[in-house]
Design a protein around this motif. Structure first.
Motif, PDB file in Angstrom:
ATOM      1  N   ARG A  13       0.882  -1.339  -0.164  1.00 34.22           N
ATOM      2  CA  ARG A  13      -0.087  -0.091   0.098  1.00 34.22           C
ATOM      3  C   ARG A  13       0.774   1.217   0.072  1.00 34.22           C
ATOM      4  NH1 ARG A  13      -3.145  -2.786   3.556  1.00 34.22           N
ATOM      5  NH2 ARG A  13      -2.176  -2.029   5.401  1.00 34.22           N
ATOM      6  N   PHE A  14       1.999   1.277   0.899  1.00 33.36           N
ATOM      7  CA  PHE A  14       2.888   2.351   0.900  1.00 33.36           C
ATOM      8  C   PHE A  14       3.474   2.664  -0.249  1.00 33.36           C
ATOM      9  CE2 PHE A  14       6.121   4.636   3.631  1.00 33.36           C
ATOM     10  CZ  PHE A  14       5.891   5.890   3.299  1.00 33.36           C
ATOM     11  N   ALA A  15       4.095   1.318  -0.741  1.00 28.69           N
ATOM     12  CA  ALA A  15       4.953   1.616  -1.903  1.00 28.69           C
ATOM     13  C   ALA A  15       4.089   2.221  -3.354  1.00 28.69           C
ATOM     14  CB  ALA A  15       5.448   0.246  -2.380  1.00 28.69           C
ATOM     15  N   ASP A  16       2.839   1.518  -3.261  1.00 27.41           N
ATOM     16  CA  ASP A  16       1.823   2.182  -4.482  1.00 27.41           C
ATOM     17  C   ASP A  16       1.591   3.588  -4.215  1.00 27.41           C
ATOM     18  OD1 ASP A  16       1.542  -0.537  -5.314  1.00 27.41           O
ATOM     19  OD2 ASP A  16      -0.347  -0.923  -4.788  1.00 27.41           O
ATOM     20  N   ARG A  17       1.363   3.993  -2.937  1.00 30.43           N
ATOM     21  CA  ARG A  17       1.321   5.457  -2.768  1.00 30.43           C
ATOM     22  C   ARG A  17       2.573   6.279  -3.143  1.00 30.43           C
ATOM     23  NH1 ARG A  17      -1.500   4.757   2.900  1.00 30.43           N
ATOM     24  NH2 ARG A  17      -3.381   4.116   2.357  1.00 30.43           N
ATOM     25  N   LEU A  18       3.462   5.903  -3.186  1.00 26.68           N
ATOM     26  CA  LEU A  18       4.675   6.536  -3.431  1.00 26.68           C
ATOM     27  C   LEU A  18       4.889   6.327  -5.042  1.00 26.68           C
ATOM     28  CD1 LEU A  18       7.225   4.881  -0.773  1.00 26.68           C
ATOM     29  CD2 LEU A  18       6.398   7.370  -1.055  1.00 26.68           C
ATOM     30  N   ARG A  19       4.647   5.238  -5.554  1.00 26.45           N
ATOM     31  CA  ARG A  19       4.635   5.438  -6.959  1.00 26.45           C
ATOM     32  C   ARG A  19       3.608   6.205  -7.779  1.00 26.45           C
ATOM     33  NH1 ARG A  19       4.480  -0.527  -5.734  1.00 26.45           N
ATOM     34  NH2 ARG A  19       6.494  -1.330  -6.136  1.00 26.45           N
ATOM     35  N   ALA A  20       2.685   6.541  -6.908  1.00 21.70           N
ATOM     36  CA  ALA A  20       1.421   7.525  -7.524  1.00 21.70           C
ATOM     37  C   ALA A  20       1.435   8.862  -7.019  1.00 21.70           C
ATOM     38  CB  ALA A  20       0.109   6.968  -7.059  1.00 21.70           C
ATOM     39  N   ALA A  21       2.503   9.096  -6.138  1.00 16.17           N
ATOM     40  CA  ALA A  21       2.804  10.570  -5.814  1.00 16.17           C
ATOM     41  C   ALA A  21       3.343  11.273  -6.756  1.00 16.17           C
ATOM     42  CB  ALA A  21       3.335  10.640  -4.485  1.00 16.17           C
ATOM     43  N   PRO A  22       2.822  12.623  -6.693  1.00 13.45           N
ATOM     44  CA  PRO A  22       3.576  13.610  -7.654  1.00 13.45           C
ATOM     45  C   PRO A  22       5.233  13.883  -7.405  1.00 13.45           C
ATOM     46  CG  PRO A  22       2.066  14.915  -6.276  1.00 13.45           C
ATOM     47  CD  PRO A  22       1.951  13.149  -6.110  1.00 13.45           C
ATOM     48  N   GLN A  23       6.008  14.036  -8.371  1.00 12.62           N
ATOM     49  CA  GLN A  23       7.276  14.472  -7.914  1.00 12.62           C
ATOM     50  C   GLN A  23       7.484  15.383  -6.858  1.00 12.62           C
ATOM     51  OE1 GLN A  23       9.485  15.672 -11.128  1.00 12.62           O
ATOM     52  NE2 GLN A  23      11.541  15.894  -9.994  1.00 12.62           N
ATOM     53  N   SER A  24       6.671  16.396  -6.630  1.00 16.58           N
ATOM     54  CA  SER A  24       6.603  17.641  -5.880  1.00 16.58           C
ATOM     55  C   SER A  24       6.566  16.922  -4.318  1.00 16.58           C
ATOM     56  CB  SER A  24       5.752  18.777  -6.061  1.00 16.58           C
ATOM     57  OG  SER A  24       4.472  18.053  -6.077  1.00 16.58           O
ATOM     58  N   ARG A  25       5.493  16.163  -4.225  1.00 15.61           N
ATOM     59  CA  ARG A  25       5.147  15.440  -2.771  1.00 15.61           C
ATOM     60  C   ARG A  25       6.377  14.510  -2.565  1.00 15.61           C
ATOM     61  NH1 ARG A  25       1.636  16.098   0.880  1.00 15.61           N
ATOM     62  NH2 ARG A  25      -0.192  16.041  -0.531  1.00 15.61           N
ATOM     63  N   LEU A  26       6.959  13.894  -3.367  1.00 14.39           N
ATOM     64  CA  LEU A  26       8.205  12.897  -3.076  1.00 14.39           C
ATOM     65  C   LEU A  26       9.383  13.873  -2.733  1.00 14.39           C
ATOM     66  CD1 LEU A  26       8.063  10.612  -6.163  1.00 14.39           C
ATOM     67  CD2 LEU A  26       7.422  10.222  -3.883  1.00 14.39           C
ATOM     68  N   GLN A  27       9.558  14.866  -3.415  1.00 14.34           N
ATOM     69  CA  GLN A  27      10.726  15.730  -2.991  1.00 14.34           C
ATOM     70  C   GLN A  27      10.345  16.463  -1.739  1.00 14.34           C
ATOM     71  OE1 GLN A  27      10.930  17.816  -6.782  1.00 14.34           O
ATOM     72  NE2 GLN A  27      12.556  16.680  -7.303  1.00 14.34           N
ATOM     73  N   ARG A  28       9.104  16.713  -1.106  1.00 11.09           N
ATOM     74  CA  ARG A  28       8.840  17.206   0.210  1.00 11.09           C
ATOM     75  C   ARG A  28       8.975  16.267   1.357  1.00 11.09           C
ATOM     76  NH1 ARG A  28       4.717  19.955  -2.718  1.00 11.09           N
ATOM     77  NH2 ARG A  28       3.245  18.395  -1.741  1.00 11.09           N
ATOM     78  N   GLY A  29       9.544  15.183   0.900  1.00 11.40           N
ATOM     79  CA  GLY A  29       9.715  14.584   2.076  1.00 11.40           C
ATOM     80  C   GLY A  29       9.124  12.965   2.325  1.00 11.40           C
TER      81      GLY A  29
END
Length: 109
Positions: A13-29
């Motif tokens: 579930r967490f990995a899928d959310r990370l895959r679907a997250a926009p780059q900006s969210r990934l870069q913000r933490g």
């Protein structure tokens, strides 16, 4: 053999959310949270599999690979726990699931 499906489901579930997250969210933490969790799960798996050996630290391969790193580390730990001999600490599985849950909350995804 222990049922580790709760751990693998939480990791997926967490990995899928990370895959679907926009780059900006990934870069913000979010990616940093995912990587920190992947590293912790990897270290736990290595310590269980090779006690006494210094664990290797998972490298930072970038924000777009952290979901896969998390999935691999989580599945490795789940497999080691699933096949652990009887009498292995039971609380480790619950603790790992809780680590995943808390990291996902901190990631905000």
């Amino acid at each position: 053999m222990r049922d580790t499906s709760e751990l693998t489901a939480a990791v997926e579930r967490f990995a899928d959310r990370l895959r679907a997250a926009p780059q900006s969210r990934l870069q913000r933490g979010a990616a940093a949270e995912g990587l920190a969790l992947a590293r912790e799960l990897s270290v736990r798996a290595q310590r269980a599999e090779e006690p006494g050996r210094e664990p290797r630290i998972m490298p930072d391969a970038g924000v777009f690979t952290v979901a896969d790193q998390l999935a691999v580390a989580g599945h490795d730990l789940a497999e080691i726990m699933r096949t652990a001999p009887a009498g292995s600490p039971e609380g480790e599985l619950d603790e790992a699931v809780e680590l995943v849950r808390k990291a996902a909350e901190r990631a905000g995804i």
